[in-house]
Scaffold this active site. Structure first.
Site, short mmCIF file in Angstrom:
data_model
loop_
_atom_site.label_atom_id
_atom_site.label_comp_id
_atom_site.label_asym_id
_atom_site.label_seq_id
_atom_site.Cartn_x
_atom_site.Cartn_y
_atom_site.Cartn_z
N GLU A 136 0.86 -1.28 -0.07
CA GLU A 136 0.03 -0.03 -0.04
C GLU A 136 0.91 1.38 -0.14
OE1 GLU A 136 -3.76 0.24 1.19
OE2 GLU A 136 -3.76 -1.48 2.68
N GLU A 156 -4.43 -9.82 2.69
CA GLU A 156 -5.37 -9.46 3.59
C GLU A 156 -6.47 -10.60 3.76
OE1 GLU A 156 -3.14 -5.87 3.28
OE2 GLU A 156 -3.74 -7.17 1.92
#
Length: 285
Positions: A136, A156
């Site tokens: 990210e 995730e």
């Protein structure tokens, strides 16, 4: 990371006007004038970031934007295995169980970067895995160099959570719907070859030369007019944040007049007319 990676904190050079904020798990250095180098220094933990460090990094990037003599930054990790493996998941579980540490990240998001707009460019020297929050961070950086062992992943879905720090919409903009769905619905690894082909990584550099190459590139940016770099970056990022048509208007509304009236604009035009190298002033935008 290569042997050229910093191992001790450098003295603050005399051209820095305000001391930088403390960041416990990172090494802060200034390899050349106008350049900030930030190295995550947790190689034994794949350079994952605890909450405290991400809060401190948020303060550091704000300081970087406000320091007039700094013009470009390089962000990397210590060691040769990982740039950043994301959040410290063991600490995260402790937070869920005890609430000992605040859940909230700073305004800039994970690592102070995932929701950062900022003023000045940050270049990534990705020296290995960039997973979870590490990916990210990479997705919201400005230019990415990578070592041959680098790869990228949003795992995730394998951990019962989701990549909600900005990665999902950015992947859509960068990669398109089907590539993004392939990544985020399976948690699979994006290989370095794919990252280059998909336009995420600018250049692959041997591990021992990676940091030097990123600093050289930052030096190229630092040699340019700091006002022009700041305004060009912000105007381009408006499309990232708001869409192309609105970005076109805002670039002119917010920055054109101020830029054209600046000392650096006058210096750049005079240097062109006089056939000399411009001498830029510190940016106070």
């Amino acid at each position: 990371m290569s042997s050229s990676a910093p191992r001790t904190k450098n003295l603050v050079p005399d051209w820095i006007q305000v001391p930088y904020p403390h960041v416990e798990q990172c090494i802060i250095s200034f390899p050349r004038k106008h350049i900030l180098l930030v190295t995550i220094n947790r190689p034994q933990f794949m350079n994952c970031l605890p909450v405290e460090t991400t809060i401190e990094l948020g303060a550091l990037w704000k300081w970087y934007d406000s320091e007039p003599e700094l013009r470009a930054a390089v962000f990397t990790g210590a060691g040769e295995r990982a740039f950043c493996a994301g959040m410290d998941l063991k600490q995260r579980l402790d937070i869920l169980n005890t609430n000992d540490v605040a859940h909230e990240y700073p305004q800039g998001g994970f690592g102070g970067m995932t929701n950062r707009t900022g003023k000045k460019p940050i270049i990534i020297a990705c020296n290995g895995h960039a997973h979870g929050g590490g990916m990210e961070i990479v997705l919201n950086a400005d230019v990415i160099f990578a070592s041959p062992n680098a790869d990228f992943r949003l795992p995730e879905v394998l951990r019962g959570v989701s990549a909600l720090a900005g990665a999902l919409p950015r992947c859509m903009v960068l990669f398109g719907n089907h590539r993004t769905m392939d990544l985020v619905l399976t948690g699979r690894t994006l290989t370095l070859k794919e990252a280059v082909e998909w336009g995420l990584v600018k250049e692959v550099v041997a591990q021992e030369k990676l940091l030097e190459r990123a600093i050289d590139y930052a030096d190229e940016i630092a040699a340019l007019c700091p006002d022009s770099v700041i305004i060009s970056r912000l105007a381009a990022r408006e499309a990232w944040e708001t869409g192309i048509s609105r970005a076109t208007m805002r670039g002119q509304e917010l920055w054109a007049e101020k830029m054209l009236k600046s000392k650096n604009a006058a210096e750049g035009l005079a240097a062109y007319r006089e056939k000399r190298t411009p001498k830029w002033y510190p940016s106070h935008l």
